[in-house]
Design a protein around this motif. Structure first.
Motif, PDB file in Angstrom:
ATOM      1  N   TYR A 149       1.696  10.320   3.138  1.00  0.00           N
ATOM      2  CA  TYR A 149       0.960   9.840   1.967  1.00  0.00           C
ATOM      3  C   TYR A 149       1.477  10.467   0.672  1.00  0.00           C
ATOM      4  O   TYR A 149       1.164  10.009  -0.410  1.00  0.00           O
ATOM      5  CB  TYR A 149      -0.539  10.108   2.142  1.00  0.00           C
ATOM      6  N   GLU A 150       2.252  11.527   0.791  1.00  0.00           N
ATOM      7  CA  GLU A 150       2.796  12.160  -0.413  1.00  0.00           C
ATOM      8  C   GLU A 150       4.287  11.941  -0.545  1.00  0.00           C
ATOM      9  O   GLU A 150       4.901  12.368  -1.516  1.00  0.00           O
ATOM     10  CB  GLU A 150       2.496  13.665  -0.386  1.00  0.00           C
ATOM     11  N   ALA A 151       4.894  11.317   0.464  1.00  0.00           N
ATOM     12  CA  ALA A 151       6.350  11.178   0.470  1.00  0.00           C
ATOM     13  C   ALA A 151       6.819  10.271  -0.657  1.00  0.00           C
ATOM     14  O   ALA A 151       6.184   9.273  -0.974  1.00  0.00           O
ATOM     15  CB  ALA A 151       6.805  10.623   1.803  1.00  0.00           C
ATOM     16  N   GLY A 152       7.939  10.646  -1.279  1.00  0.00           N
ATOM     17  CA  GLY A 152       8.492   9.856  -2.372  1.00  0.00           C
ATOM     18  C   GLY A 152       9.972   9.623  -2.199  1.00  0.00           C
ATOM     19  O   GLY A 152      10.619  10.216  -1.339  1.00  0.00           O
ATOM     20  N   PHE A 153      10.501   8.773  -3.065  1.00  0.00           N
ATOM     21  CA  PHE A 153      11.846   8.240  -2.892  1.00  0.00           C
ATOM     22  C   PHE A 153      12.760   8.617  -4.051  1.00  0.00           C
ATOM     23  O   PHE A 153      13.920   8.247  -4.064  1.00  0.00           O
ATOM     24  CB  PHE A 153      11.719   6.709  -2.828  1.00  0.00           C
ATOM     25  N   GLY A 169       5.043   2.315   7.375  1.00  0.00           N
ATOM     26  CA  GLY A 169       4.793   2.233   5.942  1.00  0.00           C
ATOM     27  C   GLY A 169       5.900   2.770   5.065  1.00  0.00           C
ATOM     28  O   GLY A 169       6.478   2.044   4.246  1.00  0.00           O
ATOM     29  N   VAL A 170       6.253   4.039   5.246  1.00  0.00           N
ATOM     30  CA  VAL A 170       7.175   4.678   4.305  1.00  0.00           C
ATOM     31  C   VAL A 170       8.580   4.080   4.435  1.00  0.00           C
ATOM     32  O   VAL A 170       9.237   3.798   3.432  1.00  0.00           O
ATOM     33  CB  VAL A 170       7.192   6.211   4.529  1.00  0.00           C
ATOM     34  N   SER A 183       8.163  10.484  -6.783  1.00  0.00           N
ATOM     35  CA  SER A 183       7.920  11.785  -6.137  1.00  0.00           C
ATOM     36  C   SER A 183       9.093  12.177  -5.258  1.00  0.00           C
ATOM     37  O   SER A 183       9.849  11.319  -4.810  1.00  0.00           O
ATOM     38  CB  SER A 183       6.673  11.716  -5.258  1.00  0.00           C
ATOM     39  N   PRO A 184       9.203  13.494  -4.974  1.00  0.00           N
ATOM     40  CA  PRO A 184      10.190  13.936  -3.992  1.00  0.00           C
ATOM     41  C   PRO A 184       9.680  13.667  -2.577  1.00  0.00           C
ATOM     42  O   PRO A 184       8.488  13.419  -2.398  1.00  0.00           O
ATOM     43  CB  PRO A 184      10.281  15.444  -4.254  1.00  0.00           C
ATOM     44  N   PRO A 185      10.565  13.725  -1.566  1.00  0.00           N
ATOM     45  CA  PRO A 185      10.128  13.539  -0.180  1.00  0.00           C
ATOM     46  C   PRO A 185       9.126  14.618   0.226  1.00  0.00           C
ATOM     47  O   PRO A 185       9.084  15.687  -0.392  1.00  0.00           O
ATOM     48  CB  PRO A 185      11.410  13.691   0.640  1.00  0.00           C
ATOM     49  N   GLY A 204       0.812  -1.221   0.000  1.00  0.00           N
ATOM     50  CA  GLY A 204       0.000   0.000   0.000  1.00  0.00           C
ATOM     51  C   GLY A 204       0.838   1.260   0.000  1.00  0.00           C
ATOM     52  O   GLY A 204       0.335   2.347  -0.248  1.00  0.00           O
ATOM     53  N   TRP A 205       2.122   1.132   0.324  1.00  0.00           N
ATOM     54  CA  TRP A 205       2.984   2.321   0.356  1.00  0.00           C
ATOM     55  C   TRP A 205       3.896   2.364  -0.850  1.00  0.00           C
ATOM     56  O   TRP A 205       4.199   3.416  -1.377  1.00  0.00           O
ATOM     57  CB  TRP A 205       3.833   2.334   1.626  1.00  0.00           C
ATOM     58  N   LEU A 206       4.378   1.165  -1.252  1.00  0.00           N
ATOM     59  CA  LEU A 206       5.324   1.105  -2.359  1.00  0.00           C
ATOM     60  C   LEU A 206       4.550   1.090  -3.668  1.00  0.00           C
ATOM     61  O   LEU A 206       4.048   0.050  -4.096  1.00  0.00           O
ATOM     62  CB  LEU A 206       6.189  -0.162  -2.229  1.00  0.00           C
TER      63      LEU A 206
END
Lengths: 324, 296
Positions: free
Chosen positions: B68-72, B264-265, B61-63, B52-54
């Motif tokens: 819920y909006e965080a990216g890698f 999650g993240v 996305s950027p961090p 559900g997170w990956l």
């Protein structure tokens, strides 16, 4: 002779391949270099306070979606660490600060020809927290707080109030490089009294949360956003500054009731860096977004629209000066 | 007589016991399983948390302070950029050093001393290399804190001893008779190395190098020492860009206040890191197999 030529043939070929490979390597590294110089403009480097970090992170993230080619980097170094090692040394363009810049830091910046420009970007309610099991405490006066955190002060809960348990105080606080430490020091202890040195000092607020969760007799302090994310696992203490107990919240911080622990948060922009279009855009973007929900979402009070307009005006003046 | 020998066997090897036999076999099996079970538990644990997170948004996305909006993306690209540069640095240096030590250097005290040093360097903790990187590249050469360039050189120094040692082993395993045959045909030393030794040793060298790169991608301590930023937005646009790496970003997320980050993240980041790591290792295996087929 014949043998020599046949023997040298493969050598020659491989030397040519080698040269070609070296040539490719060299030209690609040169290409790398030219892009290095071209890309220098697309960097915005930020260091400083871990308290301001969430605000800058939210704004940086929104900024990078609009400006995908700009590389924004943020380091958590503490306000003082950021000024001393990064900002005034000319390594960063912007410094997050949870207190005003100190005179010594202004001097250091001046020695390196850096002019710090101060902008207020949010208001925080510095929050004192205890374990939820600590049912004897809901409110502290500033005097009690001072007694707990000053050097050679109280060592046991019962030293402050006889009704409280005869147990040792376990204290978790901000590290000395932190602006939170400096602000707490000034607001609660004043200039003449030193902060206790035998407490667990950290730049990681998470460690304070874990420490306070772990022990019934622990106490800690940090920015409001950390409490607002963990309201069930730790308990915030109301503060009595002579006018009754006021609990920390964005409302009481905004109305000015929560004294003396509500505090402004700043960013400092190096005036010289405003010559760089990426830093200029970022600073403008920051000032505009500091008055929006981006800030309240991370647990702080946004600046008012008047403050925003004042910030923007001052920024444009400085931009004009640098580029004029 | 038969009774005598069985008595002697009893005294020397203990009584014949099926139970002990089985017990020991089970004990050895248990010892093996500890490793496999803990790896499986780890993978299962993070995979479940990462569900559900990956997703694609996470990878592109950027961090962001909102889980819920965080990216890698910046960390992922940063890690890969650092790794490519490390490969470019360590491969020629490592293979060059290994060829010198195995093919050119004599058996004197100097060579022994160098080899001893390389073996010791391989055991130096990574945080010490971080200090070296900070002192040498950031302070002395002033290449800027936390850039791709500095990160790659620092971690390259860290894995260089491992690359040298594995390349040496690979070169040593080429039979001497093949070198002699090459010399016998009138080939020079360089031709022998180029046409006989290196092709034979290449699978071993490649495997060693790629496995070392796998170690490099997980390194965190040296990156912290060279002051790599806590968070980076945007993809690095040059070798002098500030860079974040996957393990560093994961470490930073673990200190965020929201529990969504801590489970999650962070788990999504760990799974991404493991997938990249395992792909690198499988590339190593593929390359080795291919070269081995070509060689035979």
């Amino acid at each position: 002779m014949a043998r020599e030529t046949t023997a040298s043939l493969p050598t020659g070929v491989s030397r040519r391949t080698l040269l070609a490979a070296a040539g490719v390597g060299l030209s690609s590294s040169l290409a790398g270099c030219s892009s290095v110089f071209a890309a220098e403009d697309d960097q915005v480097n930020i260091a400083g306070s871990s308290t301001v970090f969430p605000v800058t992170e939210a704004i940086g993230s929104a900024f990078s979606e609009e400006h995908p080619t700009v590389n924004v980097s943020i380091s958590k170094t503490g306000t003082g660490g950021g000024f001393g090692n990064f900002f005034c040394a000319g390594r960063t363009d912007v410094n997050n600060a949870s207190r005003e810049i100190a005179d010594a830091e202004i001097d250091q910046c001046g020695n390196n020809d850096i002019t710090p420009l101060e902008f207020t970007v949010a208001t925080d309610a510095l929050t004192v927290v205890v374990n939820p099991e600590a049912d004897w405490i809901d409110c502290l006066t500033v005097e009690e707080l001072r007694e707990i955190w000053r050097a050679d002060g109280a060592e046991r809960w019962s030293d402050i109030n006889e009704d409280w348990p005869d147990e040792e105080l376990e204290l978790y606080g901000a590290a000395t490089t932190s602006g939170t430490f400096d602000y707490f020091n000034e607001a609660v202890l004043g200039e003449d009294i030193n902060h206790k040195s035998d407490y667990y000092a950290t730049e990681r607020d998470r460690t304070i949360v874990q420490g306070v969760q772990g022990s019934e007799y622990a106490m800690g302090y940090f920015g409001f956003s950390y409490y607002s994310e963990n309201p069930d696992s730790i308990k915030a203490v109301s503060i009595d500054d002579g006018n009754g107990c006021v609990e920390p919240s964005t409302e009481t911080a905004m109305s000015g009731e929560y004294t003396p622990l509500s505090r402004p948060l700043f960013i400092y922009v190096a005036k010289e860096s405003l010559a760089d279009s990426a830093v200029r855009d970022f600073a403008r973007f920051y000032m505009e977004r500091a008055a929006t929900d981006l800030v309240s979402d991370v647990g702080y009070v946004p600046i008012t629209e008047d403050q925003r307009d004042e910030n923007l005006e001052r920024l444009e003046e400085q931009v004009a000066e640098v580029n004029g | 007589m038969a009774a005598d020998t069985s008595e002697a066997a009893d005294s020397e090897f203990g009584r014949v016991s099926r139970t002990k036999d089985t017990a020991f076999r089970l004990l050895a099996l248990a010892a093996t399983l500890v490793g496999i079970v803990s790896l499986a538990a780890l993978l299962a644990n993070v995979s479940v948390d990462a569900v559900g997170w990956l997703d694609w948004d996470f990878l592109t996305s950027p961090p962001h302070p909102d889980p819920y909006e965080a990216g890698f993306l910046p960390a992922l690209v940063g890690s890969i950029a650092i790794m490519l540069l490390i490969a470019l640095i360590t491969f020629p240096l490592g293979v060059g050093a290994a060829i010198y030590l195995e093919e050119y250097a004599g058996d004197g005290y100097l060579t022994k001393f160098i080899e001893l040093n390389i073996a010791n360097l391989a055991g130096v903790p990574s945080v010490v290399y971080g200090l070296l990187g900070l002192g040498l590249f950031v302070t002395l050469l002033d290449l800027g804190y936390g850039t791709i360039f500095v990160a790659a050189f620092t971690v390259a120094l860290l894995i260089l001893p491992i690359v040298i040692i594995s390349a040496q082993e690979a070169i040593r395993s080429v039979p001497d008779s093949q070198r002699q045959a090459s010399y016998g045909m009138g080939a020079t030393k360089w031709q022998t190395i180029r046409n006989v030794v290196l092709p034979r040793a290449m699978p071993g060298i490649m495997t060693g190098t790629i496995l070392a790169l796998g170690r490099a991608i997980g390194e965190t301590a040296p990156l912290i020492m060279i002051a790599a930023p806590t968070t980076v937005f945007g993809v690095p646009n040059s070798f002098l860009s500030k860079v974040s790496a996957m393990p560093l970003q994961i470490y930073n997320w673990s200190s965020y206040p929201e529990t969504e980050f801590q489970y999650g993240v962070v788990a999504a980041g760990v799974v991404t890191l493991l997938v990249v790591l395992l792909s690198i290792n499988s590339v190593a295996i593929l390359i080795r197999n291919r070269y081995q087929q070509d060689g035979s």
